[in-house]
Write a protein that holds these residues in place. Structure first.
Motif, short mmCIF file in Angstrom:
data_model
loop_
_atom_site.label_atom_id
_atom_site.label_comp_id
_atom_site.label_asym_id
_atom_site.label_seq_id
_atom_site.Cartn_x
_atom_site.Cartn_y
_atom_site.Cartn_z
N PHE A 139 4.57 -0.84 9.01
CA PHE A 139 3.84 -2.03 9.43
C PHE A 139 3.03 -1.70 10.69
CE2 PHE A 139 7.46 -5.01 7.85
CZ PHE A 139 7.00 -4.90 6.55
N PRO A 140 1.89 -2.33 10.86
CA PRO A 140 1.18 -2.21 12.14
C PRO A 140 2.07 -2.72 13.28
CG PRO A 140 -0.23 -3.18 10.47
CD PRO A 140 1.15 -3.14 9.89
N ARG A 141 1.98 -2.05 14.44
CA ARG A 141 2.78 -2.47 15.60
C ARG A 141 2.56 -3.93 15.96
NH1 ARG A 141 2.37 2.83 17.14
NH2 ARG A 141 0.34 2.74 18.09
N GLU A 188 8.22 -8.73 -1.92
CA GLU A 188 8.01 -9.38 -3.22
C GLU A 188 6.54 -9.68 -3.46
OE1 GLU A 188 6.94 -12.51 -5.75
OE2 GLU A 188 7.22 -12.97 -3.62
N ARG A 189 5.85 -10.21 -2.46
CA ARG A 189 4.43 -10.55 -2.63
C ARG A 189 3.59 -9.30 -2.86
NH1 ARG A 189 4.03 -16.07 -0.77
NH2 ARG A 189 5.91 -16.84 -1.75
N ASN A 190 3.89 -8.25 -2.13
CA ASN A 190 3.14 -7.01 -2.30
C ASN A 190 3.41 -6.37 -3.66
OD1 ASN A 190 1.53 -5.77 0.26
ND2 ASN A 190 3.07 -7.26 0.88
N GLN A 191 4.65 -6.47 -4.16
CA GLN A 191 4.97 -5.94 -5.49
C GLN A 191 4.34 -6.78 -6.59
OE1 GLN A 191 9.25 -5.75 -5.63
NE2 GLN A 191 9.32 -3.76 -4.62
N THR A 192 4.50 -8.10 -6.51
CA THR A 192 3.99 -9.00 -7.53
C THR A 192 2.48 -8.85 -7.72
OG1 THR A 192 5.76 -10.59 -7.14
CG2 THR A 192 3.75 -11.43 -8.21
N TYR A 193 1.76 -8.73 -6.61
CA TYR A 193 0.30 -8.62 -6.68
C TYR A 193 -0.19 -7.16 -6.70
CZ TYR A 193 -0.08 -13.63 -6.23
OH TYR A 193 0.02 -14.99 -6.45
N GLY A 213 -2.98 1.94 0.69
CA GLY A 213 -3.09 2.12 2.14
C GLY A 213 -3.11 0.82 2.91
N TYR A 214 -2.99 -0.31 2.20
CA TYR A 214 -3.00 -1.63 2.83
C TYR A 214 -1.70 -2.36 2.53
CZ TYR A 214 -7.94 -1.26 3.97
OH TYR A 214 -9.15 -0.87 4.50
N ILE A 215 -1.44 -3.38 3.33
CA ILE A 215 -0.30 -4.26 3.12
C ILE A 215 -0.78 -5.70 3.22
CG2 ILE A 215 0.35 -4.06 5.55
CD1 ILE A 215 3.25 -4.52 4.67
N ALA A 216 -0.37 -6.51 2.26
CA ALA A 216 -0.67 -7.95 2.33
C ALA A 216 0.34 -8.57 3.29
CB ALA A 216 -0.57 -8.59 0.96
N ILE A 217 -0.17 -9.14 4.40
CA ILE A 217 0.73 -9.71 5.40
C ILE A 217 0.71 -11.23 5.38
CG2 ILE A 217 0.66 -7.69 6.90
CD1 ILE A 217 -1.09 -10.43 8.39
N GLY A 218 -0.15 -11.81 4.54
CA GLY A 218 -0.19 -13.26 4.49
C GLY A 218 -1.21 -13.77 3.49
N SER A 219 -1.36 -15.09 3.47
CA SER A 219 -2.26 -15.77 2.54
C SER A 219 -2.97 -16.89 3.28
CB SER A 219 -1.44 -16.34 1.39
OG SER A 219 -2.20 -17.24 0.63
N ASN A 220 -4.18 -17.20 2.83
CA ASN A 220 -4.90 -18.32 3.44
C ASN A 220 -4.62 -19.64 2.74
OD1 ASN A 220 -6.48 -18.39 1.12
ND2 ASN A 220 -8.42 -18.09 2.19
N LEU A 223 -4.97 -8.81 4.55
CA LEU A 223 -4.53 -7.43 4.48
C LEU A 223 -4.73 -6.73 5.82
CD1 LEU A 223 -6.20 -6.12 1.16
CD2 LEU A 223 -3.93 -7.11 1.41
N MET A 224 -3.85 -5.77 6.07
CA MET A 224 -4.01 -4.87 7.21
C MET A 224 -3.75 -3.46 6.69
SD MET A 224 -2.10 -6.78 10.41
CE MET A 224 -2.92 -5.77 11.65
N PRO A 225 -4.42 -2.45 7.26
CA PRO A 225 -4.07 -1.08 6.91
C PRO A 225 -2.60 -0.83 7.24
CG PRO A 225 -6.18 -1.12 8.04
CD PRO A 225 -5.58 -2.50 8.16
N ALA A 226 -1.90 -0.14 6.36
CA ALA A 226 -0.46 0.10 6.52
C ALA A 226 -0.23 1.33 7.40
CB ALA A 226 0.22 0.26 5.16
N ASN A 227 -0.56 1.18 8.67
CA ASN A 227 -0.23 2.22 9.64
C ASN A 227 0.01 1.57 10.99
OD1 ASN A 227 -2.62 2.54 11.50
ND2 ASN A 227 -3.66 2.89 9.55
N GLU A 228 0.74 2.25 11.82
CA GLU A 228 1.20 1.66 13.07
C GLU A 228 0.10 1.25 14.03
OE1 GLU A 228 5.50 3.56 13.85
OE2 GLU A 228 3.84 5.01 13.90
N ASP A 229 -1.04 1.90 13.98
CA ASP A 229 -2.12 1.61 14.93
C ASP A 229 -3.10 0.54 14.47
OD1 ASP A 229 -1.12 3.52 16.72
OD2 ASP A 229 -2.17 5.13 15.66
N SER A 230 -2.93 0.01 13.29
CA SER A 230 -3.87 -0.98 12.74
C SER A 230 -3.87 -2.25 13.57
CB SER A 230 -3.48 -1.36 11.31
OG SER A 230 -3.49 -0.24 10.49
#
Length: 132
Positions: free
Chosen positions: A32-34, A62-67, A75-82, A89-96
């Motif tokens: 996850f990003p810091r 679950e949301r990331n797997q389902t979608y 290289g991205y992670i879904a961190i929420g929904s509008n 989405l945010m890039p899946a690295n600590e510095d994002s």
């Protein structure tokens, strides 16, 4: 740094510790990003009156797997929904720190809209729902 007072108007969830965050990262096989980790330590996700939902450790995997985020947005992670059919989405690295928005039906960062160049500023400014 996230200003805890900026979260006062949100529906917050109990925070989580480093161990739980590390376990979810291990289960998902990513980092996850810091700035997102910082948020989880204050609140394990939240909802706004506008319908913005930031995922907590209880549902993010679950949301990331389902979608199939790792397949369609590697290289991205879904961190929420509008709340309107789009994921944050945010890039899946600590510095994002950048936050983008994509349609859940397309899920390709190439077609994303920039929500904020700073996740922390977006949170501190009220996590305003983007109309993209």
């Amino acid at each position: 740094m996230i200003n805890p007072h900026s979260l006062s108007g949100f529906n917050l969830y109990p925070s989580v510790d480093e161990q739980e965050i590390n376990q979810v990262e291990t289960d998902m096989g990513l980092k996850f990003p810091r700035v997102f980790r910082e948020l989880l330590k204050l609140t394990n996700g939240f909802e706004t009156e506008e319908g913005v939902l930031i995922f907590g450790t209880d549902i993010i995997s679950e949301r990331n797997q389902t979608y199939e985020v790792s397949e369609y947005a590697p290289g991205y992670i879904a961190i929420g929904s509008n709340g309107g059919g789009q994921f944050y989405l945010m890039p899946a690295n600590e510095d994002s720190i950048e936050l983008i928005q994509v349609d859940t039906g397309v899920m390709n960062p190439q077609f994303a809209s920039l929500v904020s160049d700073s996740f922390i500023h977006w949170i501190n400014d009220g996590a305003i729902k983007s109309i993209c």
